[in-house]
Design a protein around this motif. Structure first.
Motif, PDB file in Angstrom:
ATOM      1  N   MET A   1      23.000  61.176  77.441  1.00  0.00           N
ATOM      2  CA  MET A   1      22.675  61.845  76.656  1.00  0.00           C
ATOM      3  C   MET A   1      21.396  62.596  77.936  1.00  0.00           C
ATOM      4  N   ILE A   2      20.987  62.158  78.986  1.00  0.00           N
ATOM      5  CA  ILE A   2      19.826  63.179  80.094  1.00  0.00           C
ATOM      6  C   ILE A   2      21.198  63.929  80.224  1.00  0.00           C
ATOM      7  N   SER A   3      22.339  64.246  80.594  1.00  0.00           N
ATOM      8  CA  SER A   3      22.781  64.639  80.976  1.00  0.00           C
ATOM      9  C   SER A   3      23.779  65.724  80.033  1.00  0.00           C
ATOM     10  N   SER A   4      23.084  66.129  78.799  1.00  0.00           N
ATOM     11  CA  SER A   4      23.753  66.931  78.437  1.00  0.00           C
ATOM     12  C   SER A   4      22.240  67.775  77.664  1.00  0.00           C
ATOM     13  N   LEU A   5      21.438  66.812  77.936  1.00  0.00           N
ATOM     14  CA  LEU A   5      20.088  67.723  78.517  1.00  0.00           C
ATOM     15  C   LEU A   5      19.677  68.809  79.654  1.00  0.00           C
ATOM     16  N   PHE A   6      20.101  68.151  80.574  1.00  0.00           N
ATOM     17  CA  PHE A   6      19.660  68.683  81.578  1.00  0.00           C
ATOM     18  C   PHE A   6      20.220  70.328  82.075  1.00  0.00           C
ATOM     19  N   PRO A   7      20.958  70.867  81.635  1.00  0.00           N
ATOM     20  CA  PRO A   7      20.930  72.219  81.168  1.00  0.00           C
ATOM     21  C   PRO A   7      19.987  73.379  80.756  1.00  0.00           C
ATOM     22  N   LEU A   8      20.144  72.465  79.318  1.00  0.00           N
ATOM     23  CA  LEU A   8      18.658  72.952  78.146  1.00  0.00           C
ATOM     24  C   LEU A   8      17.666  73.255  78.769  1.00  0.00           C
ATOM     25  N   ILE A   9      17.490  72.265  79.347  1.00  0.00           N
ATOM     26  CA  ILE A   9      15.630  71.518  80.663  1.00  0.00           C
ATOM     27  C   ILE A   9      15.631  72.934  81.446  1.00  0.00           C
ATOM     28  N   TYR A  10      16.627  73.071  82.183  1.00  0.00           N
ATOM     29  CA  TYR A  10      16.931  73.399  83.137  1.00  0.00           C
ATOM     30  C   TYR A  10      16.619  75.376  82.960  1.00  0.00           C
ATOM     31  N   GLY A  11      17.729  75.564  82.043  1.00  0.00           N
ATOM     32  CA  GLY A  11      17.384  76.984  81.506  1.00  0.00           C
ATOM     33  C   GLY A  11      16.010  77.172  80.592  1.00  0.00           C
ATOM     34  N   LEU A  12      15.641  76.426  80.167  1.00  0.00           N
ATOM     35  CA  LEU A  12      14.346  77.034  79.656  1.00  0.00           C
ATOM     36  C   LEU A  12      13.095  77.295  80.589  1.00  0.00           C
ATOM     37  N   VAL A  13      13.271  76.295  82.071  1.00  0.00           N
ATOM     38  CA  VAL A  13      12.480  76.312  83.131  1.00  0.00           C
ATOM     39  C   VAL A  13      12.426  77.393  83.578  1.00  0.00           C
ATOM     40  N   PHE A  14      14.160  77.707  84.023  1.00  0.00           N
ATOM     41  CA  PHE A  14      14.454  79.803  84.592  1.00  0.00           C
ATOM     42  C   PHE A  14      13.782  80.262  84.050  1.00  0.00           C
ATOM     43  N   LEU A  15      14.246  80.376  82.758  1.00  0.00           N
ATOM     44  CA  LEU A  15      13.390  81.393  81.122  1.00  0.00           C
ATOM     45  C   LEU A  15      11.812  81.708  81.548  1.00  0.00           C
ATOM     46  N   ALA A  16      11.182  80.019  81.990  1.00  0.00           N
ATOM     47  CA  ALA A  16       9.933  80.266  82.494  1.00  0.00           C
ATOM     48  C   ALA A  16       9.588  81.309  83.223  1.00  0.00           C
ATOM     49  N   LEU A  17       9.935  81.300  83.969  1.00  0.00           N
ATOM     50  CA  LEU A  17       9.266  81.052  85.879  1.00  0.00           C
ATOM     51  C   LEU A  17       9.949  82.634  85.617  1.00  0.00           C
ATOM     52  N   LEU A  18      11.330  83.217  85.543  1.00  0.00           N
ATOM     53  CA  LEU A  18      11.735  84.178  85.134  1.00  0.00           C
ATOM     54  C   LEU A  18      10.986  85.557  84.896  1.00  0.00           C
ATOM     55  N   TRP A  19      10.132  84.755  83.131  1.00  0.00           N
ATOM     56  CA  TRP A  19       9.013  86.185  82.903  1.00  0.00           C
ATOM     57  C   TRP A  19       7.749  86.043  83.507  1.00  0.00           C
ATOM     58  N   GLN A  20       6.871  84.656  84.299  1.00  0.00           N
ATOM     59  CA  GLN A  20       6.368  84.798  85.288  1.00  0.00           C
ATOM     60  C   GLN A  20       6.502  85.963  86.210  1.00  0.00           C
ATOM     61  N   ALA A  21       7.891  86.174  86.810  1.00  0.00           N
ATOM     62  CA  ALA A  21       7.668  86.848  87.517  1.00  0.00           C
ATOM     63  C   ALA A  21       8.181  88.070  87.390  1.00  0.00           C
ATOM     64  N   PHE A  22       7.952  88.428  86.481  1.00  0.00           N
ATOM     65  CA  PHE A  22       7.921  89.993  86.270  1.00  0.00           C
ATOM     66  C   PHE A  22       7.151  89.933  85.330  1.00  0.00           C
ATOM     67  N   ARG A  23       5.857  89.765  84.714  1.00  0.00           N
ATOM     68  CA  ARG A  23       4.453  89.682  84.652  1.00  0.00           C
ATOM     69  C   ARG A  23       3.776  89.910  86.280  1.00  0.00           C
ATOM     70  N   VAL A  24       3.959  88.584  87.353  1.00  0.00           N
ATOM     71  CA  VAL A  24       3.464  89.258  88.683  1.00  0.00           C
ATOM     72  C   VAL A  24       3.280  91.304  89.301  1.00  0.00           C
ATOM     73  N   MET A  25       4.832  90.967  88.887  1.00  0.00           N
ATOM     74  CA  MET A  25       5.091  91.918  88.963  1.00  0.00           C
ATOM     75  C   MET A  25       5.039  93.627  88.760  1.00  0.00           C
ATOM     76  N   GLY A  26       4.581  93.039  87.256  1.00  0.00           N
ATOM     77  CA  GLY A  26       4.121  94.604  86.752  1.00  0.00           C
ATOM     78  C   GLY A  26       2.701  94.580  86.728  1.00  0.00           C
ATOM     79  N   ARG A  27       1.813  93.583  87.286  1.00  0.00           N
ATOM     80  CA  ARG A  27       0.845  93.537  87.720  1.00  0.00           C
ATOM     81  C   ARG A  27       0.609  94.477  89.118  1.00  0.00           C
ATOM     82  N   GLY A  28       1.542  94.329  89.680  1.00  0.00           N
ATOM     83  CA  GLY A  28       1.645  94.309  91.168  1.00  0.00           C
ATOM     84  C   GLY A  28       1.958  96.026  90.985  1.00  0.00           C
ATOM     85  N   PHE A  29       2.928  96.620  89.876  1.00  0.00           N
ATOM     86  CA  PHE A  29       3.538  98.193  89.759  1.00  0.00           C
ATOM     87  C   PHE A  29       2.083  98.616  89.491  1.00  0.00           C
TER      88      PHE A  29
END
Length: 87
Positions: A1-29
């Protein structure tokens, strides 16, 4: 069960970090586009003038003493404003 949730959790964390990176870069620009003399409207949230604590006396009032300044010389500065090195 955990092995099937890992890709979903990984993807959600990746998207959240990607969104945060774009927000920070937008402030810099947006800061890079702004001219140096232009004040940031969100910089002072209080609307009050900021006074450094070093300028206050023991009673919390502005000091009447003369301020001391320090000037550091560079390698090409001889200390005499009329002379330049190599002349």
């Amino acid at each position: 069960m955990i092995s099937s949730l890992f890709p979903l959790i990984y993807g959600l964390v990746f998207l959240a970090l990607l969104w945060q990176a774009f927000r920070v870069m937008g402030r810099g620009f947006s800061a890079a586009v702004r001219s140096p003399g232009e004040a940031d409207p969100h910089a002072d949230r209080t609307g009050k003038v900021t006074i450094h604590p070093e300028l206050l006396d023991g009673d919390g009032r502005l000091t009447e003493e003369d301020l001391l300044t320090v000037r550091f010389s560079g390698e090409d500065d001889t200390g005499d404003p009329g002379l330049r090195p190599g002349e």
